[in-house]
Enzyme design. Structure first.
Site, short mmCIF file in Angstrom:
data_model
loop_
_atom_site.label_atom_id
_atom_site.label_comp_id
_atom_site.label_asym_id
_atom_site.label_seq_id
_atom_site.Cartn_x
_atom_site.Cartn_y
_atom_site.Cartn_z
CD GLU A 1 -1.71 -2.39 1.57
OE1 GLU A 1 -0.55 -2.60 1.99
OE2 GLU A 1 -2.57 -3.28 1.51
CG HIS B 1 -10.59 -7.58 6.90
ND1 HIS B 1 -9.78 -8.31 7.73
CD2 HIS B 1 -10.01 -7.62 5.67
CE1 HIS B 1 -8.76 -8.79 7.03
NE2 HIS B 1 -8.87 -8.38 5.78
#
Lengths: 813, 233
Positions: A417, A486
């Site tokens: 990322e 998540h």
């Protein structure tokens, strides 16, 4: 003994082998530039010691040959990214000494108007994409610059300078890997001066041959004597050829040495190196070495001629010093400029067309269509993401885009990322727009440095010269036991940072409209799409559709209390409002749509009508949206409040897996109803997130039942697993339910029952078939027994987790 | 000590209402938590005595058409009027930011239609240059669309339209305005080009529109102009 110096491979260029391009003029130009770097910094050093420059400087003295040899191959339209030690890079790339010196002085006429200073020098006119206060941060920008040039059909390349310290940082490894797999037109130049501040390279890594690290990423790596400008020039010639011809990136390790302290004021030797070592390197001073070769080896200039160059440079540097001293201080009234674009909204978002035809679309299709429209319109729009290319995205959210736009625009990235977000920022600042798709909001923290320290501040640091129109796109928020890594939403963390726009839509139309606005805007936008709404459908305008930043939507009008919400909780708030309406309480529900900018005006106007406010927000409460809006009402609508402002947030804890635990922490309709009643009675519900000593913590703790199942419908068998969201009335026996599938499916249609009521069935035997948007799902009997009453007949539409029948254990019919 | 007596707990809104209605909090009993006085505890005491100058006093007998000499046998109408200042800065900024050439009167028309609700089934827009065009359903139209229809000059004749008049002069405050026989409500805006402030006068037929309603509509008109993004949706 100077082991470091003697152990180095020095690639000396024989005078006979001097490259043909290095004419006398070219050689003298290299010399002149090296002298400029040296003399400029010597003068800056004195000014710093006198206290004329605010803050301290990191000087490049001793390393000049590297910057000059590298930049000799670059055009003004190529970009370099640099480090905290970047004055040499700036001058070598062509920045005006006046502009640079004034910036070091923090003056108005500096390249960034005094906003940036030594470690934040930006100059669009010469292709300087920033010196940088963060180690390794600029490497990914240079990779993005290269991809941006390629996307626009230009041969511009990106060149990153960084130190040996950066090579142990993830930013280096992620960027090299991404550059390699993309064959990015980029060159990565490590200036190995042996010490990261005071940490010797050998004590920071077991592999000190930095050039060899390129092999890990399948790209060429070459070490060169960084004090020999001709050697650097030759290596860079080949690296530039490769980059411009599409052969991909090269890692160059320039072995060099700074003969001054880490920063001005730091002792030259410090505690980490010896005077003998410094003296050894001083003998190989790059300016002295090159001067001797010009006169002795190449015989291209006499000492007098070189002295004349020195004198000319001295005059230029002296002029820059006077220029900086005479430049005015920046106007304090301008201190707040260049945080966001002015105006913040793109013009398109401010001109609303006449309402026209709509079509019913799912959330993901609506947003996907919006992105496709913008990609068709703007050929310089790139999409970086993990699995969002050929695979069509984890949530099927980029379905068909790869087929239409191809691998060069739908860029499949490694799971890194930081690296690809940095590249997206670099690309966005140099002529392309980018979407960096980080899949889950939780994963944004892997790229947080790039988002907060680079993208959000770029416009400001560069005094408005540069900006990063990048959209960070993530699925966000809690949905069905996604667990601690998540489920997060974190919108307030990002909204807290000046320079970031934060969107959190609640309907497919708003999601599309905000995405399209984001793709025309000129600031970094955090697009938080609630995963729980991916499977929802709604009316979406068929024509061009933009939603402006900072304009809340009044989702329901009412007079008795205002409920402000965003994202998935807008729908829970509306449910609560309907229940309240049955009791004669009319709640007004406001959907914020963007968290930053925050439409406090609409909320205040509503409070002027209802005189009561409840903020319902999925984020954690502490320092959150509720606190912000409550204070905004103190400031804007104090005399309108007939009760304290209430706030209702997710409990301040990680998201647990177990549904019973997760339900206990999340906001639901029942909690909203209770909070509304509390505000209506004149008391705000008190959160317990402060954890302060001696507080009113006893009440909430005591009020919690031992087994917190706050919203579960009453159920006889408490031992059985908790019911799904859409529980049907329970009968005897084991329920047969529509199983949960992936996030993009919300419901299914019963194709048919393969067994009749009263039939004997075995556990695992197929009893029914259900068709969803994606597939036909076979429904199995949960246990051995007899099929009970069929509760949902053929053709019925059943929500995920919904009950369709049951199996009664045993065989007794 | 009489700390409790000197400090009556009251919500900010209740305090405001008490102030406006001239009621002392000490006279009231609070029904909120721990005896807090809330809005519902403030009696609806209509101030019958001299009305505080909340708005420009209604110009009482402004006859219909002063120029008409012949006494026509029309029942006399009762008028009310309210005036307010307008902050036009936000709207000017929005128009500049949008970069489109939509005139101010289109935004004024949209704001007026939004603020007056059912009274604006149609609007008769009288621009600063004197042109007058009727536009149907203005509350459902974007300002750009209102501008288009105005330029097209389509005269959708309608029953009892809202009249919006824009006068482009500065330093002038309207204090009375006429009301044509075919309408019940009119807003007159005085705003010179490029200025950040303006004045608005609302004139209404008291039989058709109550004073309370008229005042609320003018406040809504003012608020709409001060939060102009709302005019776009």
């Amino acid at each position: 003994m100077s082991a470091a110096a003697s152990g180095r491979k020095v690639r000396a260029v024989k005078s006979a082998g001097l490259p043909a391009e290095l004419s006398r003029a070219a050689l003298l130009d290299l010399y002149e530039r090296m002298v400029l770097l040296r003399r400029f910094e010597s003068v800056a050093q004195t000014a710093c010691r006198k206290g004329e420059t605010p803050g301290f400087l990191h000087l490049y003295i001793g390393e000049e040959a590297t910057a000059v040899g590298i930049c000799a191959h670059l055009k003004p339209t190529d970009w370099i990214t640099s480090t905290h030690r970047g004055h040499g890079h700036a001058l070598a790339k062509g920045m005006s000494p006046n502009s640079l010196m004034a910036e070091l002085f923090g003056k108005r006429d500096g390249c960034c108007g005094g906003r940036g200073g030594t470690m934040h020098l930006y100059d669009r006119s010469v292709g300087l994409f920033g010196t940088n206060g963060i180690v390794a941060a600029g490497i990914s920008h240079a990779v993005g610059v290269g991809l941006s040039g390629r996307a626009r059909g230009r041969e511009d390349i990106g060149v990153a300078f960084f130190g040996d310290g950066a090579t142990n940082h993830g930013g280096f490894h992620e960027s090299l890997n991404f550059a390699g797999i993309q064959k990015a037109p980029a060159i990565l130049v490590c200036e190995n001066n042996l010490y990261a501040t005071a940490t010797p390279l050998a004590s920071a890594t077991l592999n000190t041959e930095i050039a060899s690290k390129a092999a890990s990423y399948g790209i060429p790596g070459i070490a060169v004597d960084g004090n020999d400008v001709i050697a650097v020039w030759e290596v860079m010639r080949e690296a530039t050829r490769r980059a411009r011809s599409g052969e991909g990136p090269t890692l160059i390790e320039a072995k060099t040495y700074r003969t001054v302290g880490h920063h001005e004021g730091d002792p030259v030797t410090g505690t980490y190196r010896t005077q003998a070592e410094v003296d050894e390197w001083l003998k190989r001073d790059p300016v002295k070495l090159f001067r001797a070769r010009l006169t002795d080896d190449f015989s291209v200039a006499s000492t007098d001629e070189l002295d004349a160059i020195d004198a000319r440079i001295d005059a230029i540097v002296q002029t820059s010093l006077e220029f900086a001293r005479n430049s005015p201080e920046p106007d304090p009234a301008t201190s707040g400029l260049h945080v966001f674009a002015e105006p913040l909204n793109p013009p398109e978002a401010l001109v609303q067309p006449v309402p026209g035809a709509t079509q019913t679309q799912s959330w993901l299709d609506a947003v996907r269509d919006g992105i496709a429209e913008e990609m068709r319109r703007n050929p310089h729009l790139l999409y970086f993401g993990e699995g969002t290319g050929e695979r069509g995205g984890t949530f099927a959210h980029t379905k068909n885009l790869y087929a239409e736009f191809g691998p060069q625009r739908m860029v499949d990235t490694p799971i890194s990322e930081q690296g690809f977000t940095g590249a997206a920022i670099g690309a966005s600042a140099t002529g392309t727009r980018t979407i960096a798709d980080l899949m889950f909001a939780d994963f944004m923290f892997e790229a947080a440095g790039q988002i907060v320290l680079q993208a959000s501040k770029l416009r400001y640091m560069s005094n408005g010269q540069m900006n990063a129109p990048v959209v960070i796109r993530v699925g966000s928020g809690a949905v069905r036991s996604a667990g601690p890594h998540h489920s997060g939403i974190y919108h307030t963390s990002w909204a807290h940072v000046p320079g970031l726009v934060v969107c959190m839509p609640a309907t497919p139309a708003d999601a599309k409209g905000l995405m399209k606005t984001a793709l025309r805007a000129s600031d970094p936008v955090i697009m938080l799409e609630p995963k729980a709404l991916f499977a929802t459908k709604g009316e979406v305008p068929a024509a061009e559709h933009f939603v402006p930043f900072g304009l809340a939507r009044i989702a329901r009008e009412g007079r008795d209390i205002t409920i402000v919400s965003a994202g998935q909780l807008v729908h829970r708030s509306l449910e609560a409002a309907e229940k309240l309406a049955a009791e004669g309480i009319e709640a007004e529900v406001i959907d914020l749509r963007t968290i930053m900018p925050l439409d406090v005006g609409t909320v205040a106007a509503s409070v002027t009508k209802t005189h009561r406010l409840l903020v319902v927000d999925e984020g954690w409460g502490a320092f959150g949206v509720g606190a912000e809006l409550a204070q905004a009402m103190n400031e804007l609508a104090f005399d309108e409040l007939d009760a304290p402002v209430g706030r209702l947030h997710s409990e301040a804890q990680p998201h647990p897996l177990a549904p019973a635990l997760e339900r206990a922490m999340l906001v639901d309709t029942d909690k909203i109803l209770a909070a509304v009643r509390s505000v209506l009675s004149g008391t705000a519900p008190t959160p317990k997130h402060w954890r302060h000593l001696g507080g009113r913590t006893a009440a909430p703790v005591a009020s919690s039942p031992p087994v917190p199942v706050p919203s579960a419908p009453s159920q006889a068998a408490s031992a059985s697993p908790p019911p799904p969201a859409a529980a049907a009335p329970g009968g005897p026996g084991e329920p047969i339910t529509m199983p949960f599938g992936d996030l993009t499916v919300s419901e299914g249609t019963i194709v048919g029952w393969l067994k009749a009521e009263g039939d004997k069935v075995k556990a695992g035997e197929i009893v029914a078939e259900i068709e969803t948007d994606k597939a036909v799902v076979e429904i199995e009997a949960p246990i051995d027994g007899v099929l009970g009453p069929i509760e949902q007949a053929k053709g019925a539409v059943v929500p995920m987790g919904g009950r369709i029948g049951s199996v009664v254990p045993g065989g007794a019919a | 000590m009489s700390a409790a007596a000197s400090r009556r707990a009251a919500s900010p809104y209740a305090r405001r209402l008490a102030r406006e209605r001239g009621i002392a909090l000490a006279e009231l009993a609070g029904t909120g938590p721990r005896g807090r006085i809330v809005a519902a505890d403030i009696p609806l005491q209509l101030v019958a005595a001299p009305e505080p100058a909340a708005a420009v006093p209604a110009p009482a007998p402004v006859a219909t058409a002063p120029s008409a000499p012949a006494p026509v046998a029309v029942a006399a109408r009762a008028f009310g009027a309210f005036a307010t200042n307008l902050a036009l800065g936000p709207l000017r900024e929005l128009i500049a930011a949008a970069g489109v050439d939509v005139p101010l009167h289109a935004f004024l028309a949209r704001a007026a239609a939004q603020a007056t609700g059912r009274y604006a089934e149609a609007i008769r827009l009288v621009a600063a240059d004197g042109r007058s065009v009727a536009v149907a359903g203005p509350a459902r139209l974007a300002p750009s669309e209102i501008a288009c229809r105005f330029e097209a000059g389509e005269g959708a004749s309608a029953e009892r339209p809202l009249v919006l008049t824009h006068l482009a002069v500065s330093g002038i405050r309207p204090v009375a305005g006429s009301l044509a026989p075919d309408c019940d409500l009119r807003i007159l805006v005085v705003a010179a080009p490029g200025t950040e402030t303006g004045e608005a006068l609302l004139v209404h037929d008291s039989d058709a529109v109550s004073e309370a309603e008229a005042a609320t509509m003018l406040a809504a008109f003012r608020d709409a102009l001060e939060n102009p993004l709302r005019l776009l949706v």
